[in-house]
Design a protein around this motif. Structure first.
Motif, PDB file in Angstrom:
ATOM      1  N   TYR A  22     -13.307  -2.566 -11.454  1.00  0.00           N
ATOM      2  CA  TYR A  22     -12.371  -3.643 -11.798  1.00  0.00           C
ATOM      3  C   TYR A  22     -11.126  -3.561 -10.920  1.00  0.00           C
ATOM      4  CZ  TYR A  22      -8.459  -5.713 -14.345  1.00  0.00           C
ATOM      5  OH  TYR A  22      -7.333  -6.400 -14.675  1.00  0.00           O
ATOM      6  N   GLU A  23     -10.581  -2.347 -10.759  1.00  0.00           N
ATOM      7  CA  GLU A  23      -9.395  -2.156  -9.929  1.00  0.00           C
ATOM      8  C   GLU A  23      -9.671  -2.531  -8.472  1.00  0.00           C
ATOM      9  OE1 GLU A  23      -6.066  -0.878 -10.609  1.00  0.00           O
ATOM     10  OE2 GLU A  23      -6.688  -1.627 -12.563  1.00  0.00           O
ATOM     11  N   GLN A  24     -10.851  -2.163  -7.946  1.00  0.00           N
ATOM     12  CA  GLN A  24     -11.215  -2.505  -6.571  1.00  0.00           C
ATOM     13  C   GLN A  24     -11.263  -4.019  -6.387  1.00  0.00           C
ATOM     14  OE1 GLN A  24     -14.986  -0.599  -5.989  1.00  0.00           O
ATOM     15  NE2 GLN A  24     -14.103   1.382  -5.435  1.00  0.00           N
ATOM     16  N   ILE A  25     -11.903  -4.698  -7.326  1.00  0.00           N
ATOM     17  CA  ILE A  25     -12.025  -6.156  -7.251  1.00  0.00           C
ATOM     18  C   ILE A  25     -10.642  -6.802  -7.323  1.00  0.00           C
ATOM     19  CG2 ILE A  25     -12.858  -8.205  -8.489  1.00  0.00           C
ATOM     20  CD1 ILE A  25     -15.326  -6.446  -9.287  1.00  0.00           C
ATOM     21  N   LYS A  26      -9.803  -6.296  -8.224  1.00  0.00           N
ATOM     22  CA  LYS A  26      -8.456  -6.838  -8.379  1.00  0.00           C
ATOM     23  C   LYS A  26      -7.653  -6.679  -7.082  1.00  0.00           C
ATOM     24  CE  LYS A  26      -5.103  -5.098 -11.078  1.00  0.00           C
ATOM     25  NZ  LYS A  26      -4.419  -4.650 -12.280  1.00  0.00           N
ATOM     26  N   ARG A  27      -7.753  -5.497  -6.466  1.00  0.00           N
ATOM     27  CA  ARG A  27      -7.050  -5.275  -5.189  1.00  0.00           C
ATOM     28  C   ARG A  27      -7.566  -6.219  -4.108  1.00  0.00           C
ATOM     29  NH1 ARG A  27      -7.152   0.196  -6.631  1.00  0.00           N
ATOM     30  NH2 ARG A  27      -9.056   0.574  -5.460  1.00  0.00           N
ATOM     31  N   ARG A  28      -8.875  -6.389  -4.053  1.00  0.00           N
ATOM     32  CA  ARG A  28      -9.478  -7.271  -3.040  1.00  0.00           C
ATOM     33  C   ARG A  28      -9.014  -8.715  -3.245  1.00  0.00           C
ATOM     34  NH1 ARG A  28     -10.261  -8.543   1.613  1.00  0.00           N
ATOM     35  NH2 ARG A  28     -12.120  -9.676   2.164  1.00  0.00           N
ATOM     36  N   LEU A  29      -8.986  -9.162  -4.488  1.00  0.00           N
ATOM     37  CA  LEU A  29      -8.532 -10.532  -4.765  1.00  0.00           C
ATOM     38  C   LEU A  29      -7.072 -10.705  -4.375  1.00  0.00           C
ATOM     39  CD1 LEU A  29     -10.257 -11.319  -8.184  1.00  0.00           C
ATOM     40  CD2 LEU A  29     -10.774 -12.313  -5.960  1.00  0.00           C
ATOM     41  N   GLN A  31      -5.561  -9.063  -1.995  1.00  0.00           N
ATOM     42  CA  GLN A  31      -5.523  -9.098  -0.536  1.00  0.00           C
ATOM     43  C   GLN A  31      -5.859 -10.495  -0.034  1.00  0.00           C
ATOM     44  OE1 GLN A  31      -8.356  -6.099   0.524  1.00  0.00           O
ATOM     45  NE2 GLN A  31      -6.866  -4.431   0.483  1.00  0.00           N
ATOM     46  N   ILE A  32      -6.896 -11.101  -0.606  1.00  0.00           N
ATOM     47  CA  ILE A  32      -7.313 -12.451  -0.211  1.00  0.00           C
ATOM     48  C   ILE A  32      -6.180 -13.444  -0.491  1.00  0.00           C
ATOM     49  CG2 ILE A  32      -8.896 -14.352  -0.767  1.00  0.00           C
ATOM     50  CD1 ILE A  32     -11.035 -12.104  -1.309  1.00  0.00           C
ATOM     51  N   LYS A  33      -5.575 -13.308  -1.669  1.00  0.00           N
ATOM     52  CA  LYS A  33      -4.486 -14.197  -2.064  1.00  0.00           C
ATOM     53  C   LYS A  33      -3.305 -14.058  -1.095  1.00  0.00           C
ATOM     54  CE  LYS A  33      -1.990 -15.149  -6.350  1.00  0.00           C
ATOM     55  NZ  LYS A  33      -1.818 -14.634  -7.705  1.00  0.00           N
ATOM     56  N   ALA A  34      -2.952 -12.822  -0.754  1.00  0.00           N
ATOM     57  CA  ALA A  34      -1.841 -12.579   0.167  1.00  0.00           C
ATOM     58  C   ALA A  34      -2.151 -13.162   1.543  1.00  0.00           C
ATOM     59  CB  ALA A  34      -1.566 -11.083   0.266  1.00  0.00           C
ATOM     60  N   CYS A  35      -3.386 -13.024   1.974  1.00  0.00           N
ATOM     61  CA  CYS A  35      -3.803 -13.556   3.274  1.00  0.00           C
ATOM     62  C   CYS A  35      -3.682 -15.080   3.283  1.00  0.00           C
ATOM     63  CB  CYS A  35      -5.229 -13.121   3.574  1.00  0.00           C
ATOM     64  SG  CYS A  35      -5.713 -13.393   5.278  1.00  0.00           S
ATOM     65  N   GLN A  36      -4.102 -15.719   2.215  1.00  0.00           N
ATOM     66  CA  GLN A  36      -4.007 -17.177   2.119  1.00  0.00           C
ATOM     67  C   GLN A  36      -2.548 -17.625   2.130  1.00  0.00           C
ATOM     68  OE1 GLN A  36      -6.292 -17.849  -1.454  1.00  0.00           O
ATOM     69  NE2 GLN A  36      -8.190 -18.216  -0.321  1.00  0.00           N
ATOM     70  N   GLN A  37      -1.693 -16.865   1.434  1.00  0.00           N
ATOM     71  CA  GLN A  37      -0.271 -17.218   1.403  1.00  0.00           C
ATOM     72  C   GLN A  37       0.345 -17.067   2.792  1.00  0.00           C
ATOM     73  OE1 GLN A  37       1.169 -14.691  -1.744  1.00  0.00           O
ATOM     74  NE2 GLN A  37       0.832 -16.240  -3.306  1.00  0.00           N
ATOM     75  N   LEU A  38      -0.082 -16.032   3.519  1.00  0.00           N
ATOM     76  CA  LEU A  38       0.396 -15.841   4.891  1.00  0.00           C
ATOM     77  C   LEU A  38      -0.007 -17.017   5.770  1.00  0.00           C
ATOM     78  CD1 LEU A  38      -0.136 -12.111   5.924  1.00  0.00           C
ATOM     79  CD2 LEU A  38       1.976 -13.423   6.022  1.00  0.00           C
ATOM     80  N   LYS A  39      -1.266 -17.438   5.639  1.00  0.00           N
ATOM     81  CA  LYS A  39      -1.757 -18.562   6.441  1.00  0.00           C
ATOM     82  C   LYS A  39      -0.975 -19.839   6.116  1.00  0.00           C
ATOM     83  CE  LYS A  39      -6.417 -16.829   7.195  1.00  0.00           C
ATOM     84  NZ  LYS A  39      -7.808 -16.914   6.769  1.00  0.00           N
TER      85      LYS A  39
END
Length: 51
Positions: A22-29, A31-39
């Motif tokens: 669960y923690e791994q998935i949460k971290r990955r999500l 990361q994806i969210k942060a990447c989208q915000q950067l874009k």
């Protein structure tokens, strides 16, 4: 019904593994969210620079 220590320990280990997953998935999500915000931020900056 009494649980034997082995059964209890196995269940506890499974719970820890599930929580780790669960923690791994949460971290990955995140990361994806942060990447989208950067874009979005980069696109916004380009829009400002073009104006």
């Amino acid at each position: 019904m009494a649980l034997s220590p082995k059964v209890y320990q196995r269940g506890f280990q499974e719970a820890i593994q599930e929580f780790d997953r669960y923690e791994q998935i949460k971290r990955r999500l995140n990361q994806i969210k942060a990447c989208q915000q950067l874009k979005k931020g980069e696109a916004f900056l380009k829009l400002i620079e073009a104006a």
